[in-house]
Design a protein around this motif. Structure first.
Motif, PDB file in Angstrom:
ATOM      1  N   UNK A 200       0.824  -1.198   0.000  1.00 26.44           N
ATOM      2  CA  UNK A 200       0.000   0.000   0.000  1.00 26.44           C
ATOM      3  C   UNK A 200       0.870   1.265   0.000  1.00 26.44           C
ATOM      4  N   UNK A 201       2.003   1.203   0.681  1.00 28.83           N
ATOM      5  CA  UNK A 201       2.915   2.345   0.682  1.00 28.83           C
ATOM      6  C   UNK A 201       3.581   2.518  -0.678  1.00 28.83           C
ATOM      7  N   UNK A 202       3.882   1.398  -1.342  1.00 24.83           N
ATOM      8  CA  UNK A 202       4.597   1.430  -2.621  1.00 24.83           C
ATOM      9  C   UNK A 202       3.664   1.597  -3.808  1.00 24.83           C
ATOM     10  N   UNK A 203       2.367   1.441  -3.598  1.00 24.91           N
ATOM     11  CA  UNK A 203       1.354   1.441  -4.664  1.00 24.91           C
ATOM     12  C   UNK A 203       1.404   0.148  -5.471  1.00 24.91           C
ATOM     13  N   UNK A 204       2.564  -0.175  -6.016  1.00 23.69           N
ATOM     14  CA  UNK A 204       2.772  -1.459  -6.685  1.00 23.69           C
ATOM     15  C   UNK A 204       4.259  -1.770  -6.673  1.00 23.69           C
ATOM     16  N   UNK A 205       4.593  -3.054  -6.872  1.00 21.77           N
ATOM     17  CA  UNK A 205       5.984  -3.476  -6.854  1.00 21.77           C
ATOM     18  C   UNK A 205       6.541  -3.541  -8.271  1.00 21.77           C
ATOM     19  N   UNK A 206       7.807  -3.175  -8.461  1.00 20.51           N
ATOM     20  CA  UNK A 206       8.461  -3.419  -9.753  1.00 20.51           C
ATOM     21  C   UNK A 206       8.507  -4.915 -10.046  1.00 20.51           C
ATOM     22  N   UNK A 207       8.626  -5.276 -11.289  1.00 23.72           N
ATOM     23  CA  UNK A 207       8.618  -6.678 -11.699  1.00 23.72           C
ATOM     24  C   UNK A 207       9.613  -7.542 -10.913  1.00 23.72           C
ATOM     25  N   UNK A 208      10.885  -7.127 -10.739  1.00 25.75           N
ATOM     26  CA  UNK A 208      11.840  -7.965  -9.983  1.00 25.75           C
ATOM     27  C   UNK A 208      11.454  -8.158  -8.526  1.00 25.75           C
ATOM     28  N   UNK A 209      10.871  -7.127  -7.908  1.00 27.54           N
ATOM     29  CA  UNK A 209      10.479  -7.226  -6.501  1.00 27.54           C
ATOM     30  C   UNK A 209       9.318  -8.209  -6.342  1.00 27.54           C
ATOM     31  N   UNK A 210       8.315  -8.083  -7.198  1.00 26.04           N
ATOM     32  CA  UNK A 210       7.182  -9.009  -7.159  1.00 26.04           C
ATOM     33  C   UNK A 210       7.660 -10.437  -7.407  1.00 26.04           C
ATOM     34  N   UNK A 211       8.604 -10.589  -8.309  1.00 27.88           N
ATOM     35  CA  UNK A 211       9.123 -11.928  -8.641  1.00 27.88           C
ATOM     36  C   UNK A 211       9.872 -12.533  -7.456  1.00 27.88           C
ATOM     37  N   UNK A 212      10.624 -11.707  -6.728  1.00 27.03           N
ATOM     38  CA  UNK A 212      11.352 -12.189  -5.556  1.00 27.03           C
ATOM     39  C   UNK A 212      10.390 -12.742  -4.506  1.00 27.03           C
ATOM     40  N   UNK A 213       9.362 -11.967  -4.165  1.00 26.93           N
ATOM     41  CA  UNK A 213       8.393 -12.430  -3.169  1.00 26.93           C
ATOM     42  C   UNK A 213       7.619 -13.647  -3.688  1.00 26.93           C
ATOM     43  N   UNK A 214       7.251 -13.619  -4.965  1.00 23.97           N
ATOM     44  CA  UNK A 214       6.488 -14.733  -5.543  1.00 23.97           C
ATOM     45  C   UNK A 214       7.293 -16.028  -5.506  1.00 23.97           C
ATOM     46  N   UNK A 215       8.600 -15.939  -5.734  1.00 28.36           N
ATOM     47  CA  UNK A 215       9.440 -17.143  -5.724  1.00 28.36           C
ATOM     48  C   UNK A 215       9.451 -17.790  -4.341  1.00 28.36           C
ATOM     49  N   UNK A 216       9.584 -16.980  -3.293  1.00 31.22           N
ATOM     50  CA  UNK A 216       9.601 -17.540  -1.940  1.00 31.22           C
ATOM     51  C   UNK A 216       8.240 -18.119  -1.576  1.00 31.22           C
ATOM     52  N   UNK A 217       7.171 -17.441  -1.967  1.00 30.73           N
ATOM     53  CA  UNK A 217       5.822 -17.936  -1.685  1.00 30.73           C
ATOM     54  C   UNK A 217       5.544 -19.216  -2.456  1.00 30.73           C
ATOM     55  N   UNK A 218       6.035 -19.284  -3.686  1.00 34.17           N
ATOM     56  CA  UNK A 218       5.866 -20.491  -4.498  1.00 34.17           C
ATOM     57  C   UNK A 218       6.458 -21.708  -3.799  1.00 34.17           C
ATOM     58  N   UNK A 219       7.633 -21.554  -3.203  1.00 35.12           N
ATOM     59  CA  UNK A 219       8.274 -22.673  -2.502  1.00 35.12           C
ATOM     60  C   UNK A 219       7.492 -23.056  -1.245  1.00 35.12           C
ATOM     61  N   UNK A 220       6.901 -22.081  -0.582  1.00 34.76           N
ATOM     62  CA  UNK A 220       6.083 -22.376   0.599  1.00 34.76           C
ATOM     63  C   UNK A 220       4.854 -23.191   0.196  1.00 34.76           C
ATOM     64  N   UNK A 221       4.180 -22.794  -0.896  1.00 37.03           N
ATOM     65  CA  UNK A 221       3.011 -23.526  -1.373  1.00 37.03           C
ATOM     66  C   UNK A 221       3.402 -24.935  -1.826  1.00 37.03           C
ATOM     67  N   UNK A 222       4.521 -25.033  -2.532  1.00 38.94           N
ATOM     68  CA  UNK A 222       4.991 -26.343  -2.990  1.00 38.94           C
ATOM     69  C   UNK A 222       5.196 -27.284  -1.806  1.00 38.94           C
ATOM     70  N   UNK A 223       5.781 -26.762  -0.742  1.00 39.37           N
ATOM     71  CA  UNK A 223       6.002 -27.567   0.457  1.00 39.37           C
ATOM     72  C   UNK A 223       4.687 -27.998   1.101  1.00 39.37           C
TER      73      UNK A 223
END
Length: 420
Positions: A200-223
């Motif tokens: 909410x503070x950033x309005x939206x994340x740049x593509x690399x930032x969103x990808x970084x968080x998505x990668x970690x979340x993806x591994x959590x879901x996979x587990x």
């Protein structure tokens, strides 16, 4: 859960026909009995102690290996594709067995400092151990409210799921206890705050930032999916950032062990998959739909099917075309089109190779997954906090109220929460 945002949560139990029960062959019953015995042995030998955190990590890894081995002998093959045919008969004996968490702590072990979040069921407090001086989060839920809102099963499932999971990107629960009015869960204190607040503070994340968080979340879901656990409430409010800026998935109130399919409509409207909205039986593929919605929101600053009217949100989830802002990268559009896909036979994450299909998508082409799991990737954002001092600057202030914790007396609901 640090904040239970009533602003967009909706919980509703469906009145569906009773599931047909089938008898498990004696061989499987014996395996289930062995599983109970093995898990009980693990529970007895591996109690969590915050004073020996290094040993606990090793113990949890050993316990997880035991759980995965046992589950292979008793769970049915996960449903991978959608069908309109009647769902297969489900045996109620297929349950994930959580380790014992009750009785290790009580209220006198901690000093309650301040409120971190509030919700319809209770509060989350910052607490400090009287024994080792470390800071923890104490989730307090009111028994009467849980019963009134018909969330007993979800609450017990949350304790059960958190007692067995052990992953770098998932919050850890140390133990539980209860009094005559409340149940308590002692959790890690993740001081970096919610991704929701940062977004909410950033309005939206740049593509690399969103990808970084998505990668970690993806591994959590996979587990979680490797344990046949569906998370069912993925959203920025339920993703915390630790002191270094890595994610921690929290709030397992809707998580459930599902080796085949389930039916309950629960979660947050903007993130609910269409098969859930249309009251069809569903499997873990609903988490990959939500994963796509999360990536979209991180990149755009809003969800794709949002409407102030919840019913219209559901209509859009079922029928509206997926539209993208002009600044979306082509690879981002492609992975979102394949994740936010109403056709379960084409949805990424629900195909033959499961999560591997998600990880191999071109949007993640530069991601080295082993390094992500090992937390070797430099974080996109490091929370401005004073580490190890119980810094609460990343959390909103809530009015403190007089608490009645620790009361012992008549407990009309105690039998519903025996595992606490």
């Amino acid at each position: 859960m640090y904040v239970d945002p009533q602003r967009n949560n909706e919980v509703r139990k469906l009145n569906l026909p009773a599931i047909q029960k089938t008898e498990i062959p004696k061989k499987h019953q014996q395996e289930q009995s062995n599983m109970n015995d093995n898990n009980q042995q693990v529970s007895d030998e591996m109690e969590i102690d915050p004073d020996t955190e290094q040993q606990e990590v090793q113990k949890q890894e050993l316990e997880q290996s035991q759980i995965q081995h046992n589950e292979q002998t008793v769970t049915t093959k996960e449903t991978q594709t959608h069908t309109d045919k009647p769902p297969p008969a489900v045996s109620t004996k297929f349950l994930i067995l959580g380790k014992k968490t009750s009785g290790k702590y009580n209220l006198t072990d901690f000093q309650i400092l301040r409120t971190l979040g509030t919700g319809s069921f209770g509060r989350v407090h910052l607490i400090r151990s009287n024994h080792n001086g470390r800071f923890y989060a104490l989730k307090v839920l009111k028994k009467q409210t849980i019963v009134k809102l018909k969330q007993v099963e979800h609450t017990n499932d949350e304790r059960r799921m958190l007692s067995v999971v052990s992953h770098p990107f998932i919050i850890r629960m140390w133990g539980t206890f209860q009094d005559s009015k409340q149940i308590f869960m002692v959790m890690d204190y993740i001081e970096g705050g919610e991704i929701f607040t940062l977004l909410r503070k950033s309005k939206r994340f740049p593509n690399p930032v969103a990808k970084f968080y998505a990668a970690e979340i993806c591994l959590a879901l996979e587990y979680l999916h490797s344990l046949n656990i569906i998370y069912r409430d993925l959203k920025p409010e339920n993703i915390l950032l630790d002191k270094n800026g890595h994610v921690k998935l929290t709030d397992f109130g809707f998580a459930k062990f599902v080796p085949d399919v389930t039916y309950t409509l629960c979660g947050t409207p903007d993130y609910i998959a269409p098969e859930v909205v249309s009251t069809k039986p569903y499997n873990k593929s609903v988490d990959w739909w939500s994963f796509g919605i999360l990536i979209y929101e991180m990149l755009a600053g809003h969800t794709p099917f949002y409407d102030s009217n919840t019913l219209k949100t559901y209509e859009k989830i079922l029928n509206a075309p997926l539209k993208f802002p002009s600044f979306f990268h082509e690879d981002a559009k492609d992975i979102l089109t394949k994740l936010i896909n109403r056709d379960l036979t084409k949805r990424l994450g629900n195909l033959q190779d499961g999560s591997e299909d998600v990880k191999k998508h071109p949007w993640f082409s530069e991601v080295i997954w082993d390094k992500v799991l090992a937390r070797y990737i430099e974080t996109s954002y490091e929370p401005p906090i004073h580490q190890g001092q119980g810094d609460t600057s990343q959390f909103e202030r809530y009015p403190e109220e007089e608490i009645d914790y620790g009361i012992q007396g008549e407990d009309p609901y105690g039998f519903l929460f025996k595992e606490f």
